[in-house]
Design a protein around this motif. Structure first.
Motif, PDB file in Angstrom:
ATOM      1  N   GLY A 131     -17.533 -10.867  44.257  1.00  0.00           N
ATOM      2  CA  GLY A 131     -18.594 -11.558  44.677  1.00  0.00           C
ATOM      3  C   GLY A 131     -19.755 -11.674  44.031  1.00  0.00           C
ATOM      4  O   GLY A 131     -20.515 -12.347  44.213  1.00  0.00           O
ATOM      5  N   ALA A 132     -19.714 -10.983  42.985  1.00  0.00           N
ATOM      6  CA  ALA A 132     -20.790 -11.107  41.907  1.00  0.00           C
ATOM      7  C   ALA A 132     -20.484 -11.969  40.788  1.00  0.00           C
ATOM      8  O   ALA A 132     -21.010 -12.011  39.684  1.00  0.00           O
ATOM      9  CB  ALA A 132     -21.106  -9.564  41.438  1.00  0.00           C
ATOM     10  N   THR A 133     -19.218 -12.658  40.617  1.00  0.00           N
ATOM     11  CA  THR A 133     -18.828 -13.416  39.695  1.00  0.00           C
ATOM     12  C   THR A 133     -18.684 -14.845  40.207  1.00  0.00           C
ATOM     13  O   THR A 133     -19.026 -15.423  41.207  1.00  0.00           O
ATOM     14  CB  THR A 133     -17.318 -12.901  39.286  1.00  0.00           C
ATOM     15  OG1 THR A 133     -16.302 -13.274  40.182  1.00  0.00           O
ATOM     16  CG2 THR A 133     -17.486 -11.447  39.051  1.00  0.00           C
ATOM     17  N   GLU A 134     -18.279 -15.663  39.112  1.00  0.00           N
ATOM     18  CA  GLU A 134     -18.175 -17.172  39.540  1.00  0.00           C
ATOM     19  C   GLU A 134     -16.460 -17.444  39.795  1.00  0.00           C
ATOM     20  O   GLU A 134     -16.147 -18.761  39.663  1.00  0.00           O
ATOM     21  CB  GLU A 134     -18.675 -17.829  38.296  1.00  0.00           C
ATOM     22  CG  GLU A 134     -20.083 -17.901  38.052  1.00  0.00           C
ATOM     23  CD  GLU A 134     -20.733 -18.603  36.967  1.00  0.00           C
ATOM     24  OE1 GLU A 134     -20.040 -19.766  36.853  1.00  0.00           O
ATOM     25  OE2 GLU A 134     -21.747 -18.386  36.352  1.00  0.00           O
ATOM     26  N   LEU A 135     -15.823 -16.357  39.939  1.00  0.00           N
ATOM     27  CA  LEU A 135     -14.404 -16.505  40.153  1.00  0.00           C
ATOM     28  C   LEU A 135     -14.167 -17.269  41.402  1.00  0.00           C
ATOM     29  O   LEU A 135     -14.546 -16.959  42.505  1.00  0.00           O
ATOM     30  CB  LEU A 135     -13.578 -15.358  40.102  1.00  0.00           C
ATOM     31  CG  LEU A 135     -13.612 -14.633  38.687  1.00  0.00           C
ATOM     32  CD1 LEU A 135     -13.004 -12.986  38.890  1.00  0.00           C
ATOM     33  CD2 LEU A 135     -12.644 -15.340  37.932  1.00  0.00           C
ATOM     34  N   TRP A 136     -13.424 -18.319  41.263  1.00  0.00           N
ATOM     35  CA  TRP A 136     -12.802 -19.010  42.666  1.00  0.00           C
ATOM     36  C   TRP A 136     -11.366 -19.184  42.749  1.00  0.00           C
ATOM     37  O   TRP A 136     -10.931 -19.526  43.597  1.00  0.00           O
ATOM     38  CB  TRP A 136     -13.730 -20.230  42.919  1.00  0.00           C
ATOM     39  CG  TRP A 136     -13.556 -21.184  41.760  1.00  0.00           C
ATOM     40  CD1 TRP A 136     -14.672 -21.455  40.778  1.00  0.00           C
ATOM     41  CD2 TRP A 136     -12.753 -22.239  41.662  1.00  0.00           C
ATOM     42  NE1 TRP A 136     -14.351 -22.489  40.099  1.00  0.00           N
ATOM     43  CE2 TRP A 136     -13.250 -23.005  40.403  1.00  0.00           C
ATOM     44  CE3 TRP A 136     -11.774 -22.619  42.331  1.00  0.00           C
ATOM     45  CZ2 TRP A 136     -12.487 -23.958  40.010  1.00  0.00           C
ATOM     46  CZ3 TRP A 136     -10.893 -23.770  41.895  1.00  0.00           C
ATOM     47  CH2 TRP A 136     -11.235 -24.484  40.638  1.00  0.00           C
ATOM     48  N   ARG A 137     -10.601 -19.216  41.239  1.00  0.00           N
ATOM     49  CA  ARG A 137      -9.253 -19.665  41.446  1.00  0.00           C
ATOM     50  C   ARG A 137      -8.678 -18.065  40.937  1.00  0.00           C
ATOM     51  O   ARG A 137      -8.751 -17.853  39.724  1.00  0.00           O
ATOM     52  CB  ARG A 137      -9.086 -20.573  40.418  1.00  0.00           C
ATOM     53  CG  ARG A 137      -7.624 -21.095  40.384  1.00  0.00           C
ATOM     54  CD  ARG A 137      -7.189 -22.072  41.640  1.00  0.00           C
ATOM     55  NE  ARG A 137      -5.932 -22.190  41.914  1.00  0.00           N
ATOM     56  CZ  ARG A 137      -5.259 -23.133  41.472  1.00  0.00           C
ATOM     57  NH1 ARG A 137      -5.609 -24.102  40.660  1.00  0.00           N
ATOM     58  NH2 ARG A 137      -3.856 -23.261  41.953  1.00  0.00           N
ATOM     59  N   LEU A 138      -7.684 -17.604  41.671  1.00  0.00           N
ATOM     60  CA  LEU A 138      -7.078 -16.370  41.593  1.00  0.00           C
ATOM     61  C   LEU A 138      -5.835 -16.413  41.590  1.00  0.00           C
ATOM     62  O   LEU A 138      -5.209 -16.550  42.616  1.00  0.00           O
ATOM     63  CB  LEU A 138      -7.802 -15.261  42.640  1.00  0.00           C
ATOM     64  CG  LEU A 138      -9.265 -15.219  42.522  1.00  0.00           C
ATOM     65  CD1 LEU A 138     -10.045 -15.767  43.644  1.00  0.00           C
ATOM     66  CD2 LEU A 138      -9.649 -13.608  42.526  1.00  0.00           C
ATOM     67  N   LEU A 139      -5.082 -16.162  40.556  1.00  0.00           N
ATOM     68  CA  LEU A 139      -3.603 -16.113  40.563  1.00  0.00           C
ATOM     69  C   LEU A 139      -3.043 -14.596  40.207  1.00  0.00           C
ATOM     70  O   LEU A 139      -3.508 -14.019  39.547  1.00  0.00           O
ATOM     71  CB  LEU A 139      -3.230 -17.364  39.423  1.00  0.00           C
ATOM     72  CG  LEU A 139      -3.679 -18.540  39.617  1.00  0.00           C
ATOM     73  CD1 LEU A 139      -3.197 -19.397  38.209  1.00  0.00           C
ATOM     74  CD2 LEU A 139      -3.354 -19.294  40.820  1.00  0.00           C
ATOM     75  N   LEU A 140      -2.033 -14.456  40.950  1.00  0.00           N
ATOM     76  CA  LEU A 140      -1.309 -13.313  40.822  1.00  0.00           C
ATOM     77  C   LEU A 140       0.039 -13.394  40.135  1.00  0.00           C
ATOM     78  O   LEU A 140       0.646 -14.133  40.784  1.00  0.00           O
ATOM     79  CB  LEU A 140      -1.317 -12.762  42.187  1.00  0.00           C
ATOM     80  CG  LEU A 140      -1.149 -11.024  42.525  1.00  0.00           C
ATOM     81  CD1 LEU A 140      -2.430 -10.294  41.898  1.00  0.00           C
ATOM     82  CD2 LEU A 140      -1.185 -10.859  43.869  1.00  0.00           C
ATOM     83  N   VAL A 141       0.290 -12.591  39.412  1.00  0.00           N
ATOM     84  CA  VAL A 141       1.686 -12.534  38.526  1.00  0.00           C
ATOM     85  C   VAL A 141       2.582 -11.835  39.652  1.00  0.00           C
ATOM     86  O   VAL A 141       2.400 -10.534  39.985  1.00  0.00           O
ATOM     87  CB  VAL A 141       1.582 -11.569  37.214  1.00  0.00           C
ATOM     88  CG1 VAL A 141       2.860 -11.604  36.784  1.00  0.00           C
ATOM     89  CG2 VAL A 141       0.527 -12.225  36.371  1.00  0.00           C
TER      90      VAL A 141
END
Length: 529
Positions: A131-141
């Motif tokens: 929530g404190a980052t700019e991450l919006w694309r999260l891929l899981l191995v």
């Protein structure tokens, strides 16, 4: 007279490692590039997976300059993510998998990463801070049998295997030149807040040139990657340059001494980077003295002070541990001790790399000091970072007007130009008005019988201002007290350098890069005192 053909000068040559891997995929299609417990990869397979992931990332908005993070242990997924990012011209952000949540938040937020590839074992930590980052694309191995099984119902996360399988391989491959950012790597932060080091494609390439000119490296080499790949030493000493050179990388999730020894023999490993503690542990494996290590010809040890006894031990096995010195900011090597001088210059971190300048200067006047006189080590060359990410103040403080990078390390040069590391400026202890460098004391105590690991720090002392405190791990059944330590060191060190405090611990705290965690160590020493 200006060149009549300026476009042929080579100054705008494409240095993108992903382009090199793509070439190998065409000409070394079936050659194995990655050896891994969860499944090997050929050059064709590695390039295909990177090209497909590049399409997945591109469809999600990743473009030239976007930061793409990776969080997980060593694996082919790390290399695939890095190459996919490079294909798009994105900046790769390898993240230390041992960071606590506040530290992880600072790194992810500070990098401005918008996409991340993550292992299940670290997903909850990312969820706690995203929530404190700019991450919006999260891929899981989710397709590596060595990685914890992915939770398909994790909110906001996408398992990457179906996306990669369905995506067409990206055909575009963004050319990258010397000044273009390639990797954003955060310093270990053992003495302060981590800083984002910008390593350009030129930094990465020039380090490879330096390594290939100085060490006995060859096309088709097999290298061992057991140290954490998020660390510049493990990534850029041999692993990344091996991909570019068309060799093979034996990737292990983490360092296990027995597994490492087996790998060195079975895979006929030629090159390897490690910290001293790795080689010390390797030498303690039962049967070490009987294994055939003749294929090892370029072995670099760095990241922490190297006990001369360790170098001598391996030399007895016809393996020459070649000490080097550098930092994340020098990508990584600024100096290296040639193999043929390993025993002649025991304890030295070597001479300047071919395309790197190294000086030792007075910390106040910035003037070069005489041979044998300690001072701050400064470095200049095309392998040196362009600066710190979004931190012009830190960048300005690190470089002087002539472009020399000030390392913060103390050392001295001998008459032959060989560098000897003394310590960090920040770690120097002032006891009774005398300067004590912890690394010097650590080197002496490391050779004491029964000592497994050692750290030395300064702690507050009413009488002396600061007192020398030793934190030791000793072998089982070994009884060592403060007077034993002082008696052993008394004939080897000046009296004012002898430890006045002693703390015994099950394991001396180190970070994932093998460096002493001085913040935790000082706390242990202070609590004991």
């Amino acid at each position: 007279m200006p060149s009549p053909h300026p476009r042929n000068s080579g100054l705008r040559v494409d240095l993108n490692p992903a382009a090199a891997v793509a070439r190998h995929a065409r000409h070394q299609t079936r050659d194995v590039v990655v050896r891994y417990a969860g499944g090997d990869l050929t050059y064709a397979e590695l390039d295909d997976r990177a090209a497909r992931l590049a399409s997945v990332l591109s469809d999600g908005g990743v473009v030239d300059g976007t930061r793409v993070a990776y969080l997980g242990l060593n694996s082919p997924a790390f290399l695939v993510t890095m190459l996919a990012a490079f294909r798009l011209g994105a900046v790769f952000v390898p993240v230390n998998f041992r960071l606590a949540e506040p530290e992880l938040e600072r790194v992810l937020a500070g990098s401005g990463a918008e996409a991340i590839v993550c292992e299940e074992g670290h997903r909850l930590a990312v969820d706690a801070v995203r929530g404190a980052t700019e991450l919006w694309r999260l891929l899981l191995v989710d397709d590596d049998p060595e990685v914890p099984a992915a939770d398909g119902g994790a909110a906001g996360w996408e398992p990457w295997s179906p996306l990669i399988a369905a995506a067409p391989p990206a055909t575009a491959l963004v050319p990258k030149y010397a000044d273009d950012p390639a990797i954003l790597m955060f310093t270990s932060g053992t003495t302060g807040t981590p800083k984002g080091v910008v390593l350009t494609h030129g930094n990465v390439w020039w380090n490879s040139v330096n390594v290939d000119l100085r060490l006995d490296t060859r096309r088709g080499d097999v290298t061992y990657a057991g140290a954490p790949l998020f660390h510049i030493g493990a990534l850029n000493s041999f692993a990344l340059r091996t991909l570019v050179r068309g060799g093979t990388v034996v990737v292990r999730r983490s360092f296990d001494p027995q597994e490492c020894l087996d790998d060195l023999v079975e895979h006929r490993v030629n090159t390897m980077f490690g910290v001293p503690q790795m080689f010390a542990a390797l030498a303690r494996v039962p049967g070490f003295a009987d294994r055939d290590l003749r294929e090892l010809r370029a072995v670099v040890v760095a990241g922490a002070p190297v006990p001369p006894s360790l170098v001598e031990l391996y030399a007895g096995r016809d393996v020459l541990l070649q000490q080097a010195w550098g930092l994340t900011e020098t990508a990584p090597f600024a100096t290296h001790l040639p193999a043929e001088r390993t025993l002649e210059k025991l304890g030295s971190a070597g001479i300047a790399m071919p395309y790197t300048e190294v000086r030792v200067v007075d910390a106040v006047s910035n003037a070069p000091v005489k041979p044998g006189e300690p001072g701050e080590i400064v470095v200049r060359g095309p392998n040196v970072t362009a600066g710190y990410w979004n931190d012009p103040q830190a960048t300005a403080a690190a470089f002087d007007e002539e472009g020399w990078f000030h390392s913060g390390d103390v050392g001295h040069l001998d008459e032959d130009g060989c560098l000897y590391i003394v310590d960090r400026l920040k770690d120097m202890i002032i006891s009774g008005g005398e300067n004590v460098y912890p690394a010097e004391v650590e080197r002496v105590l490391a050779a004491m019988p029964g000592v497994v690991d050692v750290a030395v720090v300064g702690v507050a002392d009413e009488q002396w201002g600061e007192a020398v405190a030793a934190v030791l791990t000793v072998a089982d059944g070994t009884g060592i007290g403060l007077e034993d330590v002082r008696a052993y060191a008394a004939g080897r060190l000046a009296r004012y350098k002898l430890p006045r405090r002693l703390t015994l611990v099950p394991a001396v705290p180190r970070n994932a890069s093998g460096k002493l965690d001085k913040t935790v160590i000082r706390r242990l020493a202070t609590e004991e005192s």
